[in-house]
Motif scaffolding. Sequence first.
Motif, PDB file in Angstrom:
ATOM      1  N   PHE A  97      22.169  41.222 -66.137  1.00 59.27           N
ATOM      2  CA  PHE A  97      21.542  42.472 -65.715  1.00 59.27           C
ATOM      3  C   PHE A  97      20.070  42.243 -65.412  1.00 59.27           C
ATOM      4  O   PHE A  97      19.257  43.145 -65.519  1.00 59.27           O
ATOM      5  CB  PHE A  97      21.697  43.491 -66.848  1.00 59.27           C
ATOM      6  N   SER A  98      19.701  41.007 -65.072  1.00 56.69           N
ATOM      7  CA  SER A  98      18.281  40.732 -64.919  1.00 56.69           C
ATOM      8  C   SER A  98      17.963  40.302 -63.493  1.00 56.69           C
ATOM      9  O   SER A  98      18.772  39.626 -62.876  1.00 56.69           O
ATOM     10  CB  SER A  98      17.859  39.645 -65.884  1.00 56.69           C
ATOM     11  N   PRO A  99      16.811  40.653 -62.984  1.00 55.42           N
ATOM     12  CA  PRO A  99      16.018  41.795 -63.392  1.00 55.42           C
ATOM     13  C   PRO A  99      16.471  43.063 -62.666  1.00 55.42           C
ATOM     14  O   PRO A  99      16.859  43.020 -61.511  1.00 55.42           O
ATOM     15  CB  PRO A  99      14.610  41.409 -62.952  1.00 55.42           C
ATOM     16  N   ASN A 100      16.419  44.138 -63.350  1.00 62.98           N
ATOM     17  CA  ASN A 100      16.692  45.465 -62.807  1.00 62.98           C
ATOM     18  C   ASN A 100      15.631  46.405 -63.349  1.00 62.98           C
ATOM     19  O   ASN A 100      15.058  46.143 -64.411  1.00 62.98           O
ATOM     20  CB  ASN A 100      18.090  45.945 -63.212  1.00 62.98           C
ATOM     21  N   PRO A 101      15.350  47.502 -62.657  1.00 63.66           N
ATOM     22  CA  PRO A 101      14.275  48.393 -63.100  1.00 63.66           C
ATOM     23  C   PRO A 101      14.449  48.957 -64.509  1.00 63.66           C
ATOM     24  O   PRO A 101      13.480  49.030 -65.254  1.00 63.66           O
ATOM     25  CB  PRO A 101      14.276  49.508 -62.056  1.00 63.66           C
ATOM     26  N   CYS A 102      15.669  49.338 -64.893  1.00 65.97           N
ATOM     27  CA  CYS A 102      15.795  49.984 -66.200  1.00 65.97           C
ATOM     28  C   CYS A 102      15.857  48.977 -67.341  1.00 65.97           C
ATOM     29  O   CYS A 102      15.475  49.294 -68.454  1.00 65.97           O
ATOM     30  CB  CYS A 102      17.004  50.926 -66.240  1.00 65.97           C
TER      31      CYS A 102
END
Length: 176
Positions: A97-102
């Motif tokens: 899940f990297s990188p994502n805003p949340c």
Amino acid sequence: DRITFNNFPRNLKSVFKRVDYIHIRFGNISSLTKSDLEPLGSNLRILRLRNNYIEAIESDLFEANPNLQEIVLDVNRIEFVGKGAFDKLQKLTYLNFSPNPCYSDFAYNRAGVIALIKKLESDCTDRPQSLPPSAFYNQEKDVEELIAEFVKCKVESLLQDLKIKELEKKIEDFKL
């Protein structure tokens, strides 16, 4: 030339009898829904949608795909993860899940995946106001961070592969 999509490809099962692995990188996919994945059913084991524009993971997204073992959603724009989105995925052992805003992290074993899911559910369940794409990407610093995160992921993946090979050898030696 690169093939890009604005939506997740439809009717894959009409072309391919059994789809268990999907990898779409730089596809311009902006949304992913239950109806996109549902036709693939329990055959789908690996889903890699790297470097797209996905903004949300709805709570019912993976309901029809209980055999997913690996999900890679790195370098998207995910700001929202619906409560319980990963609940039916008891076989999930790799989640990137990297990188994502949340939130930005990955896990490569079941215990790590469970911890990451808890973190996603606590940090990503409020739907934020839409922000322009430039708020997350298109900045020189972001590129450097993406490269560093990529290298980190590659090293972790290689270490995991080595550990798996080592364990497989021990099991084989034990059988003999």
